[in-house]
Design a protein around this motif. Sequence first.
Motif, mmCIF file in Angstrom:
data_model
loop_
_atom_site.group_PDB
_atom_site.id
_atom_site.type_symbol
_atom_site.label_atom_id
_atom_site.label_comp_id
_atom_site.label_asym_id
_atom_site.label_seq_id
_atom_site.Cartn_x
_atom_site.Cartn_y
_atom_site.Cartn_z
ATOM 1 N N GLU A 188 2.321 37.518 12.934
ATOM 2 C CA GLU A 188 1.934 36.968 14.215
ATOM 3 C C GLU A 188 2.883 35.701 14.690
ATOM 4 O O GLU A 188 3.062 35.882 15.769
ATOM 5 C CB GLU A 188 0.562 36.202 13.805
ATOM 6 N N GLN A 189 3.402 35.163 13.708
ATOM 7 C CA GLN A 189 4.528 34.051 14.341
ATOM 8 C C GLN A 189 5.748 34.703 14.878
ATOM 9 O O GLN A 189 6.121 34.405 15.940
ATOM 10 C CB GLN A 189 4.966 33.374 13.165
ATOM 11 N N GLU A 246 3.197 29.863 18.059
ATOM 12 C CA GLU A 246 4.063 29.707 16.993
ATOM 13 C C GLU A 246 4.124 28.450 16.026
ATOM 14 O O GLU A 246 4.079 28.751 14.821
ATOM 15 C CB GLU A 246 5.187 30.198 17.403
ATOM 16 N N LEU A 247 3.806 27.617 16.565
ATOM 17 C CA LEU A 247 3.915 26.334 15.536
ATOM 18 C C LEU A 247 2.595 26.071 14.789
ATOM 19 O O LEU A 247 2.574 25.719 13.821
ATOM 20 C CB LEU A 247 3.809 25.125 16.743
ATOM 21 N N ALA A 248 1.482 26.563 15.369
ATOM 22 C CA ALA A 248 0.306 26.538 14.607
ATOM 23 C C ALA A 248 0.258 27.683 13.402
ATOM 24 O O ALA A 248 -0.094 27.248 12.363
ATOM 25 C CB ALA A 248 -0.937 27.143 15.534
ATOM 26 N N ALA A 249 1.152 28.821 13.547
ATOM 27 C CA ALA A 249 1.337 29.542 12.249
ATOM 28 C C ALA A 249 2.259 28.953 11.347
ATOM 29 O O ALA A 249 2.027 29.050 9.943
ATOM 30 C CB ALA A 249 1.984 31.012 12.965
ATOM 31 N N ASP A 250 3.031 28.011 11.931
ATOM 32 C CA ASP A 250 4.052 27.696 10.930
ATOM 33 C C ASP A 250 3.452 26.204 9.873
ATOM 34 O O ASP A 250 3.534 26.133 9.039
ATOM 35 C CB ASP A 250 5.122 26.853 11.512
ATOM 36 N N ASP A 251 2.420 25.716 10.734
ATOM 37 C CA ASP A 251 1.554 24.561 10.176
ATOM 38 C C ASP A 251 0.488 25.249 9.056
ATOM 39 O O ASP A 251 0.339 24.680 8.009
ATOM 40 C CB ASP A 251 0.686 23.679 11.181
ATOM 41 N N ALA A 252 0.132 26.312 9.517
ATOM 42 C CA ALA A 252 -0.764 27.345 8.601
ATOM 43 C C ALA A 252 -0.024 27.730 7.263
ATOM 44 O O ALA A 252 -0.619 27.543 6.066
ATOM 45 C CB ALA A 252 -1.353 28.457 9.354
ATOM 46 N N GLU A 261 -3.078 35.845 -3.101
ATOM 47 C CA GLU A 261 -3.904 35.884 -1.910
ATOM 48 C C GLU A 261 -2.769 34.893 -0.900
ATOM 49 O O GLU A 261 -2.642 34.977 0.192
ATOM 50 C CB GLU A 261 -5.105 34.648 -2.139
ATOM 51 N N TYR A 262 -1.899 34.121 -1.497
ATOM 52 C CA TYR A 262 -0.946 33.279 -0.575
ATOM 53 C C TYR A 262 0.128 34.163 -0.121
ATOM 54 O O TYR A 262 0.330 34.084 1.041
ATOM 55 C CB TYR A 262 -0.195 32.344 -1.659
ATOM 56 N N ILE A 263 0.561 35.181 -0.950
ATOM 57 C CA ILE A 263 1.700 36.224 -0.303
ATOM 58 C C ILE A 263 0.844 37.045 0.959
ATOM 59 O O ILE A 263 1.485 37.191 1.952
ATOM 60 C CB ILE A 263 1.990 37.058 -1.398
ATOM 61 N N LYS A 264 -0.318 37.466 0.607
ATOM 62 C CA LYS A 264 -1.201 38.173 1.814
ATOM 63 C C LYS A 264 -1.393 37.663 2.759
ATOM 64 O O LYS A 264 -0.960 38.079 3.965
ATOM 65 C CB LYS A 264 -2.549 38.687 1.211
ATOM 66 N N ARG A 265 -1.694 36.263 3.052
ATOM 67 C CA ARG A 265 -1.981 35.494 4.004
ATOM 68 C C ARG A 265 -0.611 35.025 4.724
ATOM 69 O O ARG A 265 -0.576 35.102 5.964
ATOM 70 C CB ARG A 265 -2.885 34.283 4.054
ATOM 71 N N CYS A 295 6.882 34.002 18.826
ATOM 72 C CA CYS A 295 8.319 33.806 18.961
ATOM 73 C C CYS A 295 9.004 34.625 19.961
ATOM 74 O O CYS A 295 9.587 34.040 20.906
ATOM 75 C CB CYS A 295 8.894 33.550 17.801
ATOM 76 N N TYR A 296 8.716 35.941 19.770
ATOM 77 C CA TYR A 296 9.187 36.836 20.904
ATOM 78 C C TYR A 296 8.776 36.755 22.210
ATOM 79 O O TYR A 296 9.506 36.813 23.091
ATOM 80 C CB TYR A 296 8.925 38.322 20.214
ATOM 81 N N ALA A 297 7.409 36.520 22.372
ATOM 82 C CA ALA A 297 6.710 36.228 23.417
ATOM 83 C C ALA A 297 7.269 34.958 24.135
ATOM 84 O O ALA A 297 7.408 35.023 25.511
ATOM 85 C CB ALA A 297 5.285 36.257 23.378
ATOM 86 N N ALA A 298 7.485 33.824 23.369
ATOM 87 C CA ALA A 298 8.149 32.784 23.825
ATOM 88 C C ALA A 298 9.408 33.011 24.562
ATOM 89 O O ALA A 298 9.928 32.369 25.517
ATOM 90 C CB ALA A 298 7.918 31.572 23.085
ATOM 91 N N SER A 299 10.190 33.698 23.628
ATOM 92 C CA SER A 299 11.783 33.821 24.209
ATOM 93 C C SER A 299 11.678 34.789 25.573
ATOM 94 O O SER A 299 12.785 34.529 26.254
ATOM 95 C CB SER A 299 12.518 34.694 23.120
ATOM 96 N N LYS A 300 10.862 35.564 25.792
ATOM 97 C CA LYS A 300 10.810 36.404 26.921
ATOM 98 C C LYS A 300 9.994 35.539 28.180
ATOM 99 O O LYS A 300 10.467 36.206 29.255
ATOM 100 C CB LYS A 300 9.835 37.951 26.817
ATOM 101 N N SER A 301 9.331 34.413 27.900
ATOM 102 C CA SER A 301 8.788 33.770 28.923
ATOM 103 C C SER A 301 9.919 32.673 29.129
ATOM 104 O O SER A 301 9.526 32.093 30.364
ATOM 105 C CB SER A 301 7.669 33.118 28.616
ATOM 106 N N THR A 302 10.995 32.575 28.776
ATOM 107 C CA THR A 302 11.955 31.581 29.256
ATOM 108 C C THR A 302 12.919 32.042 30.446
ATOM 109 O O THR A 302 13.052 33.168 30.528
ATOM 110 C CB THR A 302 12.759 31.147 28.114
#
Length: 338
Positions: A326-327, A292-298, A315-319, A331-338
Amino acid sequence: MATAAAPAGTVVLVDAALAPYEHPDLRWLVRKHVLAVLQEFPTLSPSVDTYTSDDGASAVLLNARGPLAVSPALPPILLTVWLPREYPYRPPLVFAFPAAPSAALVPDHPFVDHRTGRVHRTLPYLEGWSVPRSSLAGLVRSLVAALRMCHPLTTASFGFAAGDARTTRAGATPVEEERRRMHAVLVDKLAARLGRDAAAFRGGVDEDIHAMSSMQAGLRTRGDAMDRAVRDLEEERTRLERAVTASLAHRGKLLAWLHKTSPAPDPGVALAPHAAAGRGDAPRWLESKAAELAADDAIDTLGRALENGELSFQEYIKRVKILAREQFFHCYAASKST
């Protein structure tokens, strides 16, 4: 040269008549043309008279007029060649009339109007008039050749000429007279047929010109509409580009404010609950949180690339859409793991 062979009075008359003409630098050429046609056709003589056009405008113009023998076997015509003020860039005005009072012009003649005697622009030399290739002598030679093939006088005029020939030619047999009369009749019929064909052709050409003019007007209207549409689209594109630039500048300011005001996260505090819990899904939470943090940095990196012009807006909007999706899942997977 024509100027040297011409009488002094003729040269003085021509020079005085050319004084008001529009092209003073070409008066020598006009004088050369006039003197050349007078030398080649001695029956013509220069004069200065008032010419009245069809719209009622009148002007004093130089002209050359006189009887012109088209052929030894045919009666002469009375030719008048007017030089307009724009000569030589504008072709001369030519008129042909019967030399004998009892003669008449052929109706629907391909080159001569039987009502006014005006020589039409259908004469190839007049139609292709250009400077400096064309001249008065060449025009008269072309007219003589054209009228020799298709004489402008009617059959009655030919009969009058044939009667004169009978009185002057002794010993002419009736067979020869009948042959000449039949020849005149055939020439008259041919001239009438050519005149009708030329009139029909001119009518068709006028219709085509009218249709093409209407089509041209429609195409011009469509072209103007397309130009207006293109200008509107260009203005809309410029407005959108300014809006995107303003949004990117505002986004950059918001990101700078967030980085300045948000405290730095403490990895120990963030991981304390999971370390204390000792649950078996802690590695999965760490992996989802890191993604999640890597997607935010990207996304931040893509924003800086867009601001620097290294990446297009599309191209910016597409990426960003792909990274945001993906983020969200990480984020959803991290919330389910807590």
